[in-house]
Design a protein around this motif. Structure first.
Motif, PDB file in Angstrom:
ATOM      1  N   THR A   1       1.130  -1.396   0.085  1.00 29.69           N
ATOM      2  CA  THR A   1      -0.089  -0.026   0.093  1.00 29.69           C
ATOM      3  C   THR A   1       0.893   1.275  -0.113  1.00 29.69           C
ATOM      4  O   THR A   1       2.254   1.134   0.342  1.00 29.69           O
ATOM      5  CB  THR A   1      -0.884   0.153   1.153  1.00 29.69           C
ATOM      6  N   THR A   2       0.458   2.197  -0.387  1.00 34.33           N
ATOM      7  CA  THR A   2       1.052   3.638  -0.173  1.00 34.33           C
ATOM      8  C   THR A   2       1.785   3.713   1.099  1.00 34.33           C
ATOM      9  O   THR A   2       2.943   4.125   1.190  1.00 34.33           O
ATOM     10  CB  THR A   2       0.473   4.814  -0.860  1.00 34.33           C
TER      11      THR A   2
ATOM     12  N   ASN B   1      -0.353   9.016   0.967  1.00 31.85           N
ATOM     13  CA  ASN B   1      -1.384   8.268   0.330  1.00 31.85           C
ATOM     14  C   ASN B   1      -2.032   9.338  -0.630  1.00 31.85           C
ATOM     15  O   ASN B   1      -2.455   9.171  -1.848  1.00 31.85           O
ATOM     16  CB  ASN B   1      -2.072   7.180   1.120  1.00 31.85           C
TER      17      ASN B   1
ATOM     18  N   ASP C   1      -5.595   2.469  -0.264  1.00 30.03           N
ATOM     19  CA  ASP C   1      -5.061   3.944  -0.233  1.00 30.03           C
ATOM     20  C   ASP C   1      -5.882   4.987  -0.023  1.00 30.03           C
ATOM     21  O   ASP C   1      -5.636   5.860   0.711  1.00 30.03           O
ATOM     22  CB  ASP C   1      -4.180   4.204  -1.601  1.00 30.03           C
TER      23      ASP C   1
ATOM     24  N   SER D   1      -6.374   4.947   3.794  1.00 30.67           N
ATOM     25  CA  SER D   1      -5.420   5.047   4.439  1.00 30.67           C
ATOM     26  C   SER D   1      -4.598   3.815   5.326  1.00 30.67           C
ATOM     27  O   SER D   1      -4.243   4.156   6.348  1.00 30.67           O
ATOM     28  CB  SER D   1      -5.366   6.218   5.628  1.00 30.67           C
TER      29      SER D   1
END
Length: 145
Positions: free
Chosen positions: A45-46, A77, A98, A101
């Motif tokens: 994930t970011t 993100n 993303d 969060s």
């Protein structure tokens, strides 16, 4: 063949900050006929990526986004969602992780590991709030997506 049939290319922002200024994943290098993703089902994930990013990558992100330092970056993100949305790519796609969060505990897939693939599932509607909807709508309208 992709160019011959005019299929869109794929650009992943998580790959953009490890090279030089000509990195094809940096938005200023995009062509229109592409789809930009913050990341895909096979990436961190970011937030997970950011927690593992090198100081050089974080510094590059900060410079690219016009921050004084990487410690000034809040909600990486959403910064990358905004960056992707502002690009010339014909389409921008964001993993739900993303938007929500979420860190790497919500990573969907890791191609280097056989067991436990496709492990993350969205299961609770409470995570999708009006605030998130409004935030995404604002970015979508601002960049005419």
């Amino acid at each position: 063949m992709r160019d011959r049939f005019e299929f869109p290319g794929m650009r992943i922002l998580l790959f953009a900050f490890g090279g030089d200024v000509n990195n094809p994943y940096l938005p200023h290098c995009y062509i229109n006929n592409c789809i930009v993703y913050t990341g895909t089902h096979d990436n961190d994930t970011t937030l997970g990526w950011w927690s593992k990013a090198t100081q050089e990558e974080k510094h590059h992100v900060a410079r690219y986004l016009a921050y004084n330092s990487d410690s000034d970056i809040q909600e990486i993100n959403w910064s990358l969602i905004r960056l992707a949305s502002s690009s010339v790519a014909d389409m921008a796609i964001f993993p739900l992780q993303d938007i929500l969060s979420l860190d790497n505990r919500a990573r969907m897939n890791d191609p280097s590991i056989n067991p436990g693939q496709w492990r993350w599932r969205y299961t609770t509607s409470e995570l999708l709030s009006q605030e998130l909807s409004d935030r995404l709508l604002n970015i979508t309208q601002l960049y005419h997506r």
